[in-house]
Design a protein around this motif. Structure first.
Motif, short mmCIF file in Angstrom:
data_model
loop_
_atom_site.label_atom_id
_atom_site.label_comp_id
_atom_site.label_asym_id
_atom_site.label_seq_id
_atom_site.Cartn_x
_atom_site.Cartn_y
_atom_site.Cartn_z
N SER A 172 4.47 -2.38 -12.05
CA SER A 172 3.29 -1.82 -12.68
C SER A 172 3.65 -0.47 -13.27
O SER A 172 4.81 -0.19 -13.55
CB SER A 172 2.16 -1.70 -11.64
OG SER A 172 0.97 -1.23 -12.23
N SER A 231 -6.53 -6.54 -9.66
CA SER A 231 -6.72 -7.97 -9.48
C SER A 231 -6.33 -8.36 -8.06
O SER A 231 -5.67 -7.61 -7.34
CB SER A 231 -5.85 -8.74 -10.48
OG SER A 231 -4.48 -8.55 -10.18
N GLU A 232 -6.74 -9.54 -7.65
CA GLU A 232 -6.36 -10.04 -6.32
C GLU A 232 -4.85 -10.11 -6.19
O GLU A 232 -4.28 -9.73 -5.17
CB GLU A 232 -6.99 -11.41 -6.10
CG GLU A 232 -6.73 -11.99 -4.72
CD GLU A 232 -7.40 -13.34 -4.53
OE1 GLU A 232 -7.47 -13.82 -3.39
OE2 GLU A 232 -7.85 -13.92 -5.54
N GLU A 233 -4.19 -10.58 -7.25
CA GLU A 233 -2.73 -10.66 -7.23
C GLU A 233 -2.10 -9.28 -7.07
O GLU A 233 -1.13 -9.12 -6.33
CB GLU A 233 -2.23 -11.31 -8.52
CG GLU A 233 -0.72 -11.42 -8.61
CD GLU A 233 -0.25 -11.92 -9.97
OE1 GLU A 233 0.97 -12.02 -10.16
OE2 GLU A 233 -1.11 -12.19 -10.83
N MET A 234 -2.66 -8.26 -7.75
CA MET A 234 -2.11 -6.92 -7.64
C MET A 234 -2.31 -6.35 -6.24
O MET A 234 -1.42 -5.69 -5.69
CB MET A 234 -2.76 -6.00 -8.68
CG MET A 234 -2.29 -4.54 -8.60
SD MET A 234 -0.48 -4.35 -8.76
CE MET A 234 -0.28 -4.72 -10.52
N LEU A 255 -2.37 -8.01 -3.45
CA LEU A 255 -1.39 -8.65 -2.58
C LEU A 255 0.02 -8.16 -2.88
O LEU A 255 0.84 -7.99 -1.97
CB LEU A 255 -1.48 -10.16 -2.73
CG LEU A 255 -2.76 -10.80 -2.17
CD1 LEU A 255 -2.84 -12.27 -2.55
CD2 LEU A 255 -2.83 -10.63 -0.66
N ARG A 256 0.32 -7.90 -4.16
CA ARG A 256 1.64 -7.42 -4.52
C ARG A 256 1.88 -6.02 -3.97
O ARG A 256 2.94 -5.71 -3.42
CB ARG A 256 1.81 -7.42 -6.04
CG ARG A 256 3.26 -7.20 -6.49
CD ARG A 256 3.33 -7.07 -8.00
NE ARG A 256 2.56 -8.10 -8.68
CZ ARG A 256 2.17 -8.02 -9.94
NH1 ARG A 256 2.45 -6.93 -10.66
NH2 ARG A 256 1.48 -9.00 -10.49
N GLU A 260 2.36 -6.16 -0.25
CA GLU A 260 3.70 -6.62 0.08
C GLU A 260 4.71 -5.49 -0.03
O GLU A 260 5.56 -5.30 0.85
CB GLU A 260 4.09 -7.78 -0.85
CG GLU A 260 5.49 -8.33 -0.63
CD GLU A 260 5.63 -9.08 0.67
OE1 GLU A 260 6.78 -9.19 1.16
OE2 GLU A 260 4.62 -9.55 1.22
N ARG A 276 -4.02 -6.68 5.22
CA ARG A 276 -4.10 -7.21 3.86
C ARG A 276 -5.47 -7.84 3.63
O ARG A 276 -6.02 -7.74 2.52
CB ARG A 276 -2.97 -8.22 3.63
CG ARG A 276 -1.60 -7.60 3.72
CD ARG A 276 -0.48 -8.55 3.34
NE ARG A 276 0.81 -7.97 3.73
CZ ARG A 276 1.99 -8.38 3.31
NH1 ARG A 276 2.05 -9.41 2.46
NH2 ARG A 276 3.10 -7.81 3.72
N LEU A 306 -8.16 -6.80 0.67
CA LEU A 306 -8.82 -7.77 -0.21
C LEU A 306 -10.34 -7.63 -0.16
O LEU A 306 -11.02 -7.65 -1.18
CB LEU A 306 -8.39 -9.19 0.17
CG LEU A 306 -6.95 -9.57 -0.18
CD1 LEU A 306 -6.56 -10.87 0.52
CD2 LEU A 306 -6.79 -9.72 -1.69
N TYR A 315 -12.65 -9.19 -2.82
CA TYR A 315 -12.12 -10.56 -2.78
C TYR A 315 -12.24 -11.13 -1.36
O TYR A 315 -12.37 -10.39 -0.39
CB TYR A 315 -10.66 -10.58 -3.23
CG TYR A 315 -10.45 -10.01 -4.61
CD1 TYR A 315 -10.92 -10.67 -5.74
CD2 TYR A 315 -9.80 -8.79 -4.78
CE1 TYR A 315 -10.73 -10.14 -7.01
CE2 TYR A 315 -9.61 -8.24 -6.05
CZ TYR A 315 -10.07 -8.92 -7.15
OH TYR A 315 -9.90 -8.39 -8.41
N ARG A 358 -7.49 -13.66 2.58
CA ARG A 358 -6.53 -14.71 2.27
C ARG A 358 -5.92 -15.32 3.54
O ARG A 358 -5.53 -16.49 3.55
CB ARG A 358 -5.42 -14.11 1.41
CG ARG A 358 -4.27 -15.06 1.06
CD ARG A 358 -4.68 -16.13 0.09
NE ARG A 358 -5.04 -15.59 -1.21
CZ ARG A 358 -4.16 -15.44 -2.22
NH1 ARG A 358 -2.89 -15.75 -2.05
NH2 ARG A 358 -4.57 -14.96 -3.38
#
Length: 282
Positions: free
Chosen positions: A34, A50-53, A55-56, A59, A68, A72, A77, A80
């Protein structure tokens, strides 16, 4: 149990994890693919990740699986990662595998603990070491740190208690630095406050003395072993047994319960301990 407030925005939470890991916004951005500007906007609430960001970033920040989910939720969100009880039928294969591992390690001691050192499984090697402890310490739920460091627990039997106590407290401090657990912090404060004294010099015989299958030559107190790790030197039935500890966790866990499990095995650290433990096997 975490200390994350449910109404805390994801930005301050991510900033807290980043600062705890001692990373700059630029370092985190480079790791996550990023930009420092975007990380800044996320942390200040000017941009919703975003949800993906989420989680990234989690991580790259090595955020525990339980937290985590909190990130979310704070970002709007759904969680997960499930938290499945160990007695759930979905965990049958896991429980069977762990129990087989513990049995297969006998006569050497092995146990499984959760994220607050509650014992969820143990083998007969552990039961041997706990023999004779007072009932109030053996009433479920058992806690490995209390069993080890309580003045009525294993502590008086540990020959190198100052060193082993220091090792366990440092282990807990490292875990507290990684996770935000009020329960773990309270446990640390409790066990760190236990009074303790080193076992008197000369107490106990060598590990194999009088034990079937042992020759008594190798495990005398103070024997010049070149230990490859700090040993746990503990009295049992008048003998001094020596172990080194190994801790295993599950790779890439997708469940909070599994992520917080740790399997600790005690490996005999000298030949006399091996001989004595093997002599106990039918």
């Amino acid at each position: 149990m975490t200390t994350v407030a449910p109404d805390t925005g994801v930005g301050p939470l991510l900033r807290g994890w980043r600062e705890q890991r001692r990373l700059s916004q630029l370092e985190l951005a480079l790791r996550a693919g990023s930009s420092a500007r975007h990380i800044s906007f996320v942390e200040t609430g000017r941009s919703r990740p975003s949800e993906e960001m989420v989680l990234r970033l989690a991580e790259e920040l090595d955020v525990p699986v339980r937290d985590r989910n909190a990130l979310l939720l704070a970002a709007g969100y759904a969680p997960r990662f499930a938290r499945t009880p160990l007695d759930d039928p979905a965990m049958d294969a896991l429980r069977a595998g762990v129990e087989q591992l513990l049995r297969g390690y006998e006569p050497y001691p092995a146990l499984v603990v959760d994220g607050t050192y509650t014992v969820v499984a143990a083998n007969r090697g552990i039961a041997m070491l706990l023999d004779g402890l007072p009932e109030h310490l053996l009433t479920p739920p058992l806690n490995a740190m209390r069993l080890t460091l309580h003045p009525e627990g294993l502590a008086p039997r540990i020959r190198n208690l100052p060193e082993w106590r220091g090792h366990l407290l440092a282990q807990m401090e490292r875990q507290i630095a990684l996770v935000r657990s009020k329960e773990l912090r309270e446990l640390y404060d409790e066990v760190a406050a236990y009074p303790y004294a080193a076992a008197p010099a000369g107490a106990g015989r060598e590990a194999a003395a009088g034990g079937a299958g042992g020759d008594g030559d190798d495990a005398r107190d103070g024997a010049p072993y070149a230990y490859f790790a700090l040993p746990l030197r503990i009295e049992h039935d008048g003998r001094v047994l020596s172990f080194v500890s190994s801790i295993s966790t599950f790779n890439t866990p997708m469940d909070v319960t599994v992520a917080e499990l740790a399997i600790e095995t005690l490996l005999p650290a000298d030949p006399a301990t091996v001989k004595y433990l093997q002599s106990l096997t039918p």
